[in-house]
Design an enzyme around this catalytic site. Structure first.
Site, PDB file in Angstrom:
ATOM      1  N   ARG A  90      15.763  43.224  -3.521  1.00  0.00           N
ATOM      2  CA  ARG A  90      15.289  41.849  -3.333  1.00  0.00           C
ATOM      3  C   ARG A  90      14.559  41.280  -4.546  1.00  0.00           C
ATOM      4  O   ARG A  90      14.185  40.105  -4.536  1.00  0.00           O
ATOM      5  CB  ARG A  90      14.408  41.774  -2.075  1.00  0.00           C
ATOM      6  CG  ARG A  90      15.159  42.145  -0.807  1.00  0.00           C
ATOM      7  CD  ARG A  90      16.433  41.327  -0.615  1.00  0.00           C
ATOM      8  NE  ARG A  90      17.199  41.778   0.551  1.00  0.00           N
ATOM      9  CZ  ARG A  90      18.328  41.212   0.955  1.00  0.00           C
ATOM     10  NH1 ARG A  90      18.843  40.183   0.299  1.00  0.00           N
ATOM     11  NH2 ARG A  90      18.965  41.677   2.000  1.00  0.00           N
TER      12      ARG A  90
ATOM     13  N   GLU B 261       7.819  40.404  15.623  1.00  0.00           N
ATOM     14  CA  GLU B 261       7.852  38.991  15.220  1.00  0.00           C
ATOM     15  C   GLU B 261       7.288  38.107  16.325  1.00  0.00           C
ATOM     16  O   GLU B 261       7.410  38.428  17.515  1.00  0.00           O
ATOM     17  CB  GLU B 261       9.322  38.597  14.922  1.00  0.00           C
ATOM     18  CG  GLU B 261       9.461  37.201  14.348  1.00  0.00           C
ATOM     19  CD  GLU B 261      10.911  36.876  13.972  1.00  0.00           C
ATOM     20  OE1 GLU B 261      11.806  37.693  14.263  1.00  0.00           O
ATOM     21  OE2 GLU B 261      11.135  35.793  13.401  1.00  0.00           O
TER      22      GLU B 261
ATOM     23  N   GLN C  14      17.619  37.505   5.915  1.00  0.00           N
ATOM     24  CA  GLN C  14      18.011  38.432   4.847  1.00  0.00           C
ATOM     25  C   GLN C  14      17.131  39.686   4.902  1.00  0.00           C
ATOM     26  O   GLN C  14      17.608  40.811   4.773  1.00  0.00           O
ATOM     27  CB  GLN C  14      17.868  37.746   3.485  1.00  0.00           C
ATOM     28  CG  GLN C  14      18.768  36.532   3.357  1.00  0.00           C
ATOM     29  CD  GLN C  14      18.535  35.741   2.077  1.00  0.00           C
ATOM     30  OE1 GLN C  14      17.507  35.875   1.409  1.00  0.00           O
ATOM     31  NE2 GLN C  14      19.487  34.904   1.726  1.00  0.00           N
TER      32      GLN C  14
END
Ligand SMILES: Cc1cc2nc3c(=O)[nH]c(=O)nc-3n(C[C@H](O)[C@H](O)[C@H](O)COP(=O)(O)OP(=O)(O)OC[C@H]3O[C@@H](n4cnc5c(N)ncnc54)[C@H](O)[C@@H]3O)c2cc1C
Length: 270
Positions: free
Chosen positions: A200, A100, A89
């Site tokens: 969010r 990452e 998300q």
């Protein structure tokens, strides 16, 4: 003005703020703060503001009128540990720069997100994407947690068995579930960060990502307290109305005494 140092932000640099059962958010670095917003805004408005109160008022004005570019002069870098389903998300916010951990390069750790028994809810009837307020029975919730745990254990055992057979890590990992924790460095400018937080922190966002957004909001407050307060005031906790709704309110307020100036201006009440 030289390099901006914000003492409150310096005090929390590198500190891991826990989120969910095994995750965290860490402020790795920041560039600028409230002072940088004011300083860059002065380029367009001229050397006007002087006192802290005036600077805060300028930031409030910029936020209220969506003069967003001075906020882009502030940049925050976070180290985040989060389950993959939250990362899916999160990564939809395209204006970030991120790096990452690679499951092709590294062996993924045996770390999975397990929700608490108390947090489990039934499917919402009104919000097709969300959960309701109704908890599962204790017995059902414990069975769900146990089921998740067993599935994760089995998937990780298979992953380890594949690695033992010297299967390439990039393939061995593909059976691991979305609850696996991943980590990244994530950098965003303050304008886009506020956009991320607005979406969010909203009750429609999944509870787990909201937990991260909540922590990021507090870290952001340390870096740029005036800007964060203005964001909360004019975006996070403000409401907008359709023209029909605004007209409805306007007709009911017409002729009323003591209408605040802001309301009068916004609704065009004479
Ligand atoms: C509650 C919730 C439910 C969601 N459900 C779904 C879903 O079911 N399925 C799904 O696929 N997604 C879903 N999303 C993701 C959503 O559709 C957006 O992709 C996500 O919120 C990022 O928003 P954004 O594009 O405004 O933000 P960002 O990508 O952070 O961009 C910020 C702003 O920059 C500008 N921008 C960035 N990139 C571009 C570009 N390439 N072109 C033009 N302008 C750009 C836009 O103004 C944008 O608003 C959901 C999001 C939320 C909050």
């Amino acid at each position: 003005m030289a390099h901006t140092i914000v003492l409150e932000a310096e005090a929390i640099l590198d500190q891991a703020f826990p989120v969910l059962d095994k995750g965290f958010v860490r402020l790795v670095d920041y560039l600028g703060g409230d002072a940088r917003i004011v300083q860059s805004a002065r380029v367009s408005y001229g050397a006007g503001t002087r006192s802290v109160r005036e600077d805060a008022a300028l930031i409030d004005y910029l936020m209220r009128h969506r003069h967003t570019s001075p906020f882009e002069q502030v940049v925050l870098t976070f180290h985040v540990k989060l389950p993959i389903f939250v990362a899916r998300q999160w990564v939809r916010h395209r204006t970030a720069r991120l790096n990452e951990i690679s499951g092709r390069y590294s062996v993924m750790k045996d770390e999975f997100y397990i929700p608490t028994v108390e947090s489990l809810r039934t499917q919402s009837e009104v919000n097709k994407q969300g959960r309701s307020e109704a908890p599962l029975s204790r017995e059902e919730a414990e069975a769900v947690v146990e089921g998740l745990r067993a599935g994760q254990k089995e998937a990780y055992a298979q992953y380890e068995a594949f690695l033992k057979k010297n299967l390439a890590r990039e393939v061995a990992r593909i059976g691991l579930p979305l609850s696996l924790y991943t980590e990244w460095y994530w950098q965003m400018d303050l304008n886009n960060l506020f956009h991320f937080l607005e979406l969010r922190l909203h009750p429609h966002a999944q509870w787990e990502i909201r937990e991260y957004a909540r922590v990021i909001l507090e870290i952001t407050r340390k870096v740029a307290p005036c800007a964060t307060a203005a964001f909360e005031r004019h975006r996070l906790h403000s409401v907008t109305f359709s023209p029909e709704a605004a007209e409805w309110i306007k007709t009911r307020l017409q002729g009323q005494p003591d209408i605040p100036r802001e309301v009068r201006e916004r609704l065009g009440i004479v």
